[in-house]
Design an enzyme around this catalytic site. Structure first.
Site, PDB file in Angstrom:
ATOM      1  N   SER A   1      30.123 -11.206  74.621  1.00 35.58           N
ATOM      2  CA  SER A   1      28.838 -11.017  73.944  1.00 35.58           C
ATOM      3  C   SER A   1      27.898 -12.184  74.207  1.00 35.58           C
ATOM      4  O   SER A   1      26.703 -11.992  74.451  1.00 35.58           O
ATOM      5  CB  SER A   1      29.050 -10.838  72.435  1.00 35.58           C
ATOM      6  OG  SER A   1      29.391 -12.060  71.817  1.00 35.58           O
ATOM      7  N   GLU A   2      28.401 -13.398  74.211  1.00 36.45           N
ATOM      8  CA  GLU A   2      27.522 -14.555  74.412  1.00 36.45           C
ATOM      9  C   GLU A   2      26.923 -14.585  75.812  1.00 36.45           C
ATOM     10  O   GLU A   2      25.757 -14.920  75.992  1.00 36.45           O
ATOM     11  CB  GLU A   2      28.258 -15.861  74.109  1.00 36.45           C
ATOM     12  CG  GLU A   2      28.434 -16.137  72.618  1.00 36.45           C
ATOM     13  CD  GLU A   2      27.117 -16.114  71.836  1.00 36.45           C
ATOM     14  OE1 GLU A   2      26.069 -16.469  72.397  1.00 36.45           O
ATOM     15  OE2 GLU A   2      27.135 -15.706  70.664  1.00 36.45           O
TER      16      GLU A   2
END
Length: 266
Positions: free
Chosen positions: A41-42
């Site tokens: 996600s990052e």
DNA sequence: GTCCCGTTAC
DNA sequence: GTAACGGGAC
């Protein structure tokens, strides 16, 4: 600037959490604390707005549920899943990170270790540790910088170093995960650039007609056609051969694409 | 400091 | 149509 007394800090924390109770956003990467999913996600959230990431994230972790599956995946499949997010090098870096973590046998638990991986800078390294492990760290992106300035904890001219120091002092111990999720929501809903007039530090160059635009088109072509010659690309993209060649050369060097004989492919 | 993307908002 | 949005590598 407000002096950072403990009273000021506590009242700001209370205000943010109070606001967050009523306004929190729901995202799939907030439903997990699994380090691998947080890592994915990052990388996706770098330079990409959260709503655009949601569907891509879901598909990605469904196809590649863990570090092992991503580490051994075909690049073609990874880039296909990434398609539409932009900055495609991030997808390459993400797989390389997965391979490095597999090799070292444990998920990195310091910012320094994480930042040894391409594609993970200071912001992402700290974010990953905060969202995966709830470590008592701070992180500062353009959103959080805007909050610090708007709430008078900093000024527009405050240095990067000082911003991080101030941010660290504001983190409630043992609650860094909630705190940063709350801040992200607060900044992007309540303190938008339009409302505050506090602009990011750097401006992007023009997209239209840039190499960036052509790289995107080239990769899209290769994902549709599997392999293609430079002459075919010249026709489709209506681009000068010398120009195209220099772009392709860089993409090969970055491991995004490869050249076999006269054919290019991912 | 300059190069990396694609979507949404105006 | 063009601008705005958003981190990291080199």
């Amino acid at each position: 600037m407000k002096p950072l007394t403990s009273t000021k800090i506590t009242s700001f924390q209370k205000k943010i959490f109070k606001w967050w109770e009523a306004n929190r956003r729901v995202f799939p990467w907030r439903e997990t604390t699994e380090p691998y999913a947080i890592l994915v996600s990052e990388l996706m959230l770098q330079q990409t707005q959260a709503p655009r990431v949601v569907e891509k994230f879901n598909q990605f972790v469904e196809v590649f549920p863990d570090l092992e599956s991503l580490a051994k995946a075909q690049k073609f499949e990874i880039l296909q899943l990434w398609s539409g997010l932009g900055y495609n090098r991030r997808a390459i870096w993400l797989q390389e990170a997965a391979q490095m973590i597999i090799e070292r046998k444990e998920f990195p638990n310091t910012p320094e270790e994480l930042q040894k991986m391409k594609g993970i800078g200071k912001y992402s390294a700290h974010s990953i540790l905060i969202f995966a492990f709830n470590y008592d760290l701070a992180t500062v992106d353009t959103n959080i910088r805007r909050i610090l300035v708007a709430e008078k904890f900093a000024e527009e001219k405050t240095s990067e170093r000082d911003l991080w120091e101030i941010a660290k002092k504001l983190v409630p111990k043992g609650r860094s995960r909630d705190w940063h999720n709350a801040l992200m929501d607060y900044g992007s809903i309540e303190l938008t650039v339009a409302k505050t007039g506090i602009k990011p530090l750097t401006k992007q160059g023009k997209f239209k007609g840039s190499d960036r635009e052509y790289r995107g088109k080239i990769l899209k072509l290769l994902l549709e056609s599997k392999k293609i010659t430079i002459n075919q690309m010249i026709t489709v993209l209506n681009l000068q051969e010398v120009k195209l060649e220099s772009i392709l050369q860089k993409m090969v060097k970055e491991n995004l694409i490869k050249k076999k004989g006269k054919y290019y492919s991912v």
